[in-house]
Design an enzyme around this catalytic site. Sequence first.
Site, mmCIF file in Angstrom:
data_model
loop_
_atom_site.group_PDB
_atom_site.id
_atom_site.type_symbol
_atom_site.label_atom_id
_atom_site.label_comp_id
_atom_site.label_asym_id
_atom_site.label_seq_id
_atom_site.Cartn_x
_atom_site.Cartn_y
_atom_site.Cartn_z
ATOM 1 N N VAL A 1 42.559 32.106 39.578
ATOM 2 C CA VAL A 1 41.423 32.950 38.878
ATOM 3 C C VAL A 1 41.920 34.477 38.630
ATOM 4 O O VAL A 1 42.166 35.042 39.703
ATOM 5 C CB VAL A 1 40.045 32.969 39.408
ATOM 6 C CG1 VAL A 1 39.275 33.600 38.628
ATOM 7 C CG2 VAL A 1 39.711 31.629 39.384
ATOM 8 N N ASP A 2 42.248 34.867 37.396
ATOM 9 C CA ASP A 2 42.863 35.970 37.308
ATOM 10 C C ASP A 2 42.017 36.835 36.422
ATOM 11 O O ASP A 2 42.161 36.864 35.058
ATOM 12 C CB ASP A 2 44.245 36.136 36.862
ATOM 13 C CG ASP A 2 45.131 37.520 36.566
ATOM 14 O OD1 ASP A 2 44.538 38.306 36.716
ATOM 15 O OD2 ASP A 2 46.404 37.339 36.527
ATOM 16 N N THR A 3 41.144 37.868 36.631
ATOM 17 C CA THR A 3 40.200 38.350 35.792
ATOM 18 C C THR A 3 40.981 39.398 35.024
ATOM 19 O O THR A 3 40.467 40.129 34.239
ATOM 20 C CB THR A 3 39.256 39.247 36.649
ATOM 21 O OG1 THR A 3 39.586 40.001 37.521
ATOM 22 C CG2 THR A 3 38.299 38.193 37.382
#
Length: 156
Positions: free
Chosen positions: A25-27
Site C-alpha cells: 500500500v503506497d499512499t
Amino acid sequence: WASQVSENRPVCKAIIQGKQFEGLVDTEADVSIIALNQWPKNWPKQKAVTGLVGIGTASEVYQSTEILHCLGPDNQESTVQPMITSIPLNLWGQDLLQQWGAEITMPAPLYSPTSQKIMTKMGYIPGKGLGKNEDGIKVPVEAKINQKREGIGYPF
C-alpha cells in the site's frame, strides 16, 4: 482490511482479472505498478508514454493496454490500468486506494495517559497481550449492560 503501522510494511492482496496479486500500500504513488516478472505474458501491454518518478531509474516501463477489473482486499469493485516495470514488489497507488475507500485513521487511545504510564511501568508493551507470555487479550473487555435485572446485585 486493516494494518497497524509497524516495522512491517502494509501489504494487501488484490484480484486483477481473476489473478491474485500481493502489493504494498503506497499512499505516495499516484498509480499502481505491477512487477514485470508477475505480469502474465498473455496480458497485453505497451510501452508507457510517460515515465515513473520516485522508484529510481526504470529502463523498461509499460502500461496495460486495457482497463482491468479488480477486486480489493475486502472485495471492493474497482478498475485499474496499471504501469508495469521491473520492481521487487507490486505497489497499490492512489488510483486503486481511492476506489477501495482506503483511509488512514489514528484512533483515540483506549486508556488515559496516566493509566498508560502506570501500565508501562508495570511492564506492559503496547500492542502485546497482557500476561507473563504477552499472549493475553490486547483490547479491553467490553462491559455489557444487564437489561433483565437478573444475577449479581438483583433479587431473584
